[in-house]
Design a protein around this motif. Structure first.
Motif, PDB file in Angstrom:
ATOM      1  N   THR A   1       0.812  -1.213   0.000  1.00  0.00           N
ATOM      2  CA  THR A   1       0.000   0.000   0.000  1.00  0.00           C
ATOM      3  C   THR A   1       0.846   1.264   0.000  1.00  0.00           C
ATOM      4  O   THR A   1       0.404   2.303  -0.469  1.00  0.00           O
ATOM      5  CB  THR A   1      -0.946   0.041   1.222  1.00  0.00           C
ATOM      6  OG1 THR A   1      -0.170  -0.059   2.419  1.00  0.00           O
ATOM      7  CG2 THR A   1      -1.956  -1.092   1.162  1.00  0.00           C
ATOM      8  N   TRP A   2       2.053   1.206   0.507  1.00  0.00           N
ATOM      9  CA  TRP A   2       2.928   2.378   0.575  1.00  0.00           C
ATOM     10  C   TRP A   2       3.740   2.594  -0.703  1.00  0.00           C
ATOM     11  O   TRP A   2       4.531   3.506  -0.795  1.00  0.00           O
ATOM     12  CB  TRP A   2       3.866   2.263   1.774  1.00  0.00           C
ATOM     13  CG  TRP A   2       4.481   0.902   1.946  1.00  0.00           C
ATOM     14  CD1 TRP A   2       4.051  -0.083   2.781  1.00  0.00           C
ATOM     15  CD2 TRP A   2       5.616   0.362   1.254  1.00  0.00           C
ATOM     16  NE1 TRP A   2       4.843  -1.201   2.657  1.00  0.00           N
ATOM     17  CE2 TRP A   2       5.815  -0.946   1.726  1.00  0.00           C
ATOM     18  CE3 TRP A   2       6.484   0.858   0.284  1.00  0.00           C
ATOM     19  CZ2 TRP A   2       6.833  -1.759   1.262  1.00  0.00           C
ATOM     20  CZ3 TRP A   2       7.505   0.046  -0.181  1.00  0.00           C
ATOM     21  CH2 TRP A   2       7.675  -1.239   0.315  1.00  0.00           C
ATOM     22  N   CYS A   3       3.504   1.770  -1.708  1.00  0.00           N
ATOM     23  CA  CYS A   3       4.287   1.795  -2.954  1.00  0.00           C
ATOM     24  C   CYS A   3       3.494   2.500  -4.055  1.00  0.00           C
ATOM     25  O   CYS A   3       2.526   1.948  -4.574  1.00  0.00           O
ATOM     26  CB  CYS A   3       4.621   0.358  -3.331  1.00  0.00           C
ATOM     27  SG  CYS A   3       5.180   0.121  -5.020  1.00  0.00           S
ATOM     28  N   ALA A   4       3.912   3.718  -4.427  1.00  0.00           N
ATOM     29  CA  ALA A   4       3.203   4.490  -5.468  1.00  0.00           C
ATOM     30  C   ALA A   4       3.190   3.783  -6.827  1.00  0.00           C
ATOM     31  O   ALA A   4       2.141   3.733  -7.475  1.00  0.00           O
ATOM     32  CB  ALA A   4       3.800   5.890  -5.576  1.00  0.00           C
TER      33      ALA A   4
ATOM     34  N   GLU B   1       0.200   0.016 -11.127  1.00  0.00           N
ATOM     35  CA  GLU B   1       0.105  -1.309 -11.750  1.00  0.00           C
ATOM     36  C   GLU B   1      -1.235  -1.996 -11.499  1.00  0.00           C
ATOM     37  O   GLU B   1      -1.678  -2.801 -12.327  1.00  0.00           O
ATOM     38  CB  GLU B   1       1.226  -2.232 -11.239  1.00  0.00           C
ATOM     39  CG  GLU B   1       2.549  -2.017 -11.897  1.00  0.00           C
ATOM     40  CD  GLU B   1       3.540  -3.121 -11.565  1.00  0.00           C
ATOM     41  OE1 GLU B   1       4.521  -3.231 -12.298  1.00  0.00           O
ATOM     42  OE2 GLU B   1       3.333  -3.874 -10.582  1.00  0.00           O
ATOM     43  N   ILE B   2      -1.876  -1.709 -10.374  1.00  0.00           N
ATOM     44  CA  ILE B   2      -3.095  -2.436  -9.997  1.00  0.00           C
ATOM     45  C   ILE B   2      -4.163  -2.421 -11.087  1.00  0.00           C
ATOM     46  O   ILE B   2      -4.657  -3.486 -11.468  1.00  0.00           O
ATOM     47  CB  ILE B   2      -3.640  -1.955  -8.638  1.00  0.00           C
ATOM     48  CG1 ILE B   2      -2.707  -2.432  -7.526  1.00  0.00           C
ATOM     49  CG2 ILE B   2      -5.059  -2.460  -8.398  1.00  0.00           C
ATOM     50  CD1 ILE B   2      -3.045  -1.898  -6.138  1.00  0.00           C
ATOM     51  N   PRO B   3      -4.550  -1.253 -11.640  1.00  0.00           N
ATOM     52  CA  PRO B   3      -5.600  -1.312 -12.669  1.00  0.00           C
ATOM     53  C   PRO B   3      -5.161  -2.061 -13.921  1.00  0.00           C
ATOM     54  O   PRO B   3      -5.964  -2.727 -14.574  1.00  0.00           O
ATOM     55  CB  PRO B   3      -5.913   0.157 -12.971  1.00  0.00           C
ATOM     56  CG  PRO B   3      -4.766   0.938 -12.436  1.00  0.00           C
ATOM     57  CD  PRO B   3      -4.160   0.119 -11.341  1.00  0.00           C
TER      58      PRO B   3
ATOM     59  N   VAL C   1      12.148  -5.367  -3.268  1.00  0.00           N
ATOM     60  CA  VAL C   1      11.741  -4.377  -4.258  1.00  0.00           C
ATOM     61  C   VAL C   1      10.279  -4.611  -4.592  1.00  0.00           C
ATOM     62  O   VAL C   1       9.877  -5.743  -4.864  1.00  0.00           O
ATOM     63  CB  VAL C   1      12.580  -4.497  -5.560  1.00  0.00           C
ATOM     64  CG1 VAL C   1      12.040  -3.578  -6.648  1.00  0.00           C
ATOM     65  CG2 VAL C   1      14.046  -4.185  -5.294  1.00  0.00           C
ATOM     66  N   VAL C   2       9.472  -3.542  -4.532  1.00  0.00           N
ATOM     67  CA  VAL C   2       8.096  -3.614  -5.001  1.00  0.00           C
ATOM     68  C   VAL C   2       7.827  -2.381  -5.851  1.00  0.00           C
ATOM     69  O   VAL C   2       8.391  -1.329  -5.574  1.00  0.00           O
ATOM     70  CB  VAL C   2       7.058  -3.704  -3.847  1.00  0.00           C
ATOM     71  CG1 VAL C   2       7.098  -5.046  -3.180  1.00  0.00           C
ATOM     72  CG2 VAL C   2       7.208  -2.591  -2.854  1.00  0.00           C
ATOM     73  N   PRO C   3       7.060  -2.512  -6.894  1.00  0.00           N
ATOM     74  CA  PRO C   3       6.485  -3.768  -7.341  1.00  0.00           C
ATOM     75  C   PRO C   3       7.557  -4.682  -7.934  1.00  0.00           C
ATOM     76  O   PRO C   3       8.590  -4.215  -8.407  1.00  0.00           O
ATOM     77  CB  PRO C   3       5.479  -3.343  -8.419  1.00  0.00           C
ATOM     78  CG  PRO C   3       6.029  -2.058  -8.951  1.00  0.00           C
ATOM     79  CD  PRO C   3       6.708  -1.396  -7.789  1.00  0.00           C
ATOM     80  N   ALA C   4       7.265  -5.944  -7.896  1.00  0.00           N
ATOM     81  CA  ALA C   4       8.109  -6.948  -8.541  1.00  0.00           C
ATOM     82  C   ALA C   4       7.177  -8.075  -8.983  1.00  0.00           C
ATOM     83  O   ALA C   4       6.222  -8.406  -8.278  1.00  0.00           O
ATOM     84  CB  ALA C   4       9.169  -7.481  -7.588  1.00  0.00           C
ATOM     85  N   THR C   5       7.457  -8.629 -10.152  1.00  0.00           N
ATOM     86  CA  THR C   5       6.605  -9.678 -10.680  1.00  0.00           C
ATOM     87  C   THR C   5       7.463 -10.876 -11.043  1.00  0.00           C
ATOM     88  O   THR C   5       8.488 -10.728 -11.708  1.00  0.00           O
ATOM     89  CB  THR C   5       5.814  -9.180 -11.905  1.00  0.00           C
ATOM     90  OG1 THR C   5       5.112  -7.982 -11.528  1.00  0.00           O
ATOM     91  CG2 THR C   5       4.821 -10.214 -12.380  1.00  0.00           C
ATOM     92  N   TYR C   6       7.036 -12.047 -10.577  1.00  0.00           N
ATOM     93  CA  TYR C   6       7.767 -13.282 -10.799  1.00  0.00           C
ATOM     94  C   TYR C   6       6.871 -14.256 -11.551  1.00  0.00           C
ATOM     95  O   TYR C   6       5.665 -14.301 -11.318  1.00  0.00           O
ATOM     96  CB  TYR C   6       8.220 -13.882  -9.458  1.00  0.00           C
ATOM     97  CG  TYR C   6       9.223 -13.000  -8.765  1.00  0.00           C
ATOM     98  CD1 TYR C   6      10.586 -13.185  -8.953  1.00  0.00           C
ATOM     99  CD2 TYR C   6       8.815 -11.952  -7.945  1.00  0.00           C
ATOM    100  CE1 TYR C   6      11.517 -12.363  -8.339  1.00  0.00           C
ATOM    101  CE2 TYR C   6       9.736 -11.124  -7.329  1.00  0.00           C
ATOM    102  CZ  TYR C   6      11.078 -11.329  -7.528  1.00  0.00           C
ATOM    103  OH  TYR C   6      12.000 -10.508  -6.930  1.00  0.00           O
TER     104      TYR C   6
ATOM    105  N   GLY D   1      10.454  -3.923 -10.334  1.00  0.00           N
ATOM    106  CA  GLY D   1      10.131  -2.529 -10.586  1.00  0.00           C
ATOM    107  C   GLY D   1       8.856  -2.427 -11.408  1.00  0.00           C
ATOM    108  O   GLY D   1       8.267  -3.431 -11.815  1.00  0.00           O
ATOM    109  N   TYR D   2       8.437  -1.197 -11.652  1.00  0.00           N
ATOM    110  CA  TYR D   2       7.192  -0.939 -12.371  1.00  0.00           C
ATOM    111  C   TYR D   2       7.284  -1.397 -13.825  1.00  0.00           C
ATOM    112  O   TYR D   2       8.302  -1.222 -14.479  1.00  0.00           O
ATOM    113  CB  TYR D   2       6.876   0.564 -12.323  1.00  0.00           C
ATOM    114  CG  TYR D   2       5.718   0.943 -13.207  1.00  0.00           C
ATOM    115  CD1 TYR D   2       4.413   0.708 -12.800  1.00  0.00           C
ATOM    116  CD2 TYR D   2       5.937   1.496 -14.468  1.00  0.00           C
ATOM    117  CE1 TYR D   2       3.340   1.031 -13.625  1.00  0.00           C
ATOM    118  CE2 TYR D   2       4.870   1.830 -15.291  1.00  0.00           C
ATOM    119  CZ  TYR D   2       3.579   1.589 -14.868  1.00  0.00           C
ATOM    120  OH  TYR D   2       2.527   1.903 -15.683  1.00  0.00           O
TER     121      TYR D   2
END
Length: 194
Positions: free
Chosen positions: A85-88, A93-95, A153-158, A172-173
């Motif tokens: 939640t603290w990650c701008a 990325e959410i939508p 690191v957030v966001p991060a996608t695996y 990262g974004y």
């Protein structure tokens, strides 16, 4: 002075043991992934690993408080997005990920957001406040994800293959709404989602 030194030794021992466990899981090479899929420019930060890595099956919790694991998505390409939640950039990325989830409904991919917030009770109000009421997420307040992948690191996608092995990541974004993302994901699904 002795107590302080002893604490430092214990802390260093814990850190070394933790790093050894992580290194073991990430060095567990299972198979050669073959030739990398040519990446569009938008995916330049994505790393398709040369060797799939075996990872332990660790528990997370969903919004109902039930235990969930990545294993339940075996047979599909699994995209795990770490966010907070603290990650701008996560908010951006959410939508995009929500749209991807709808686009791929019923297809051979699972998109699993995992919040690393320490207080899961704060996440749903945050999502509602930002008009993401339908966005479903898992939680990892005890940092179980660290047994599989780094969460520094957030966001991060695996990305995990159909058998639950780690095959790629982007830290990262990433603009998931870019027109070149879906064709690239389709190729990843063909290669790893079987």
């Amino acid at each position: 002075m002795k107590l302080c030194s002893m604490r430092l030794i214990l802390l260093c021992s814990f850190v070394l043991l933790n790093n050894a466990v992580q290194a073991h899981s990430l060095q567990n090479k299972l198979y050669d992934t073959g030739e990398a899929i040519p990446k569009p420019r938008i995916m330049r930060g994505f790393v398709e690993m040369q060797h799939a890595r075996g990872v332990p099956d660790v528990p997370f919790i969903d919004e109902a408080g039930k235990t969930q694991t990545l294993k339940q998505h075996q047979g599909k390409l699994v995209l795990v997005n770490l966010w907070a939640t603290w990650c701008a950039p996560c908010l951006r990325e959410i939508p995009e990920l929500q749209h991807l989830k709808q686009e791929y409904q019923g297809k051979n991919i699972a998109i699993v957001p995992i919040s690393i917030d320490e207080e899961p009770k704060d996440v749903r109000p945050f999502l509602t406040q930002h008009n993401f009421s339908d966005y479903q997420t898992w939680f990892d307040p005890t940092q179980n994800i660290e047994q599989i992948i780094p969460a520094n690191v957030v966001p991060a996608t695996y990305f995990f293959d159909a058998k639950g092995n780690l095959v790629g990541f982007v830290r990262g974004y990433l603009d998931w709404g870019d027109k070149d993302v879906i064709p690239y994901l389709d190729k990843l699904i063909t290669k790893y989602g079987q």
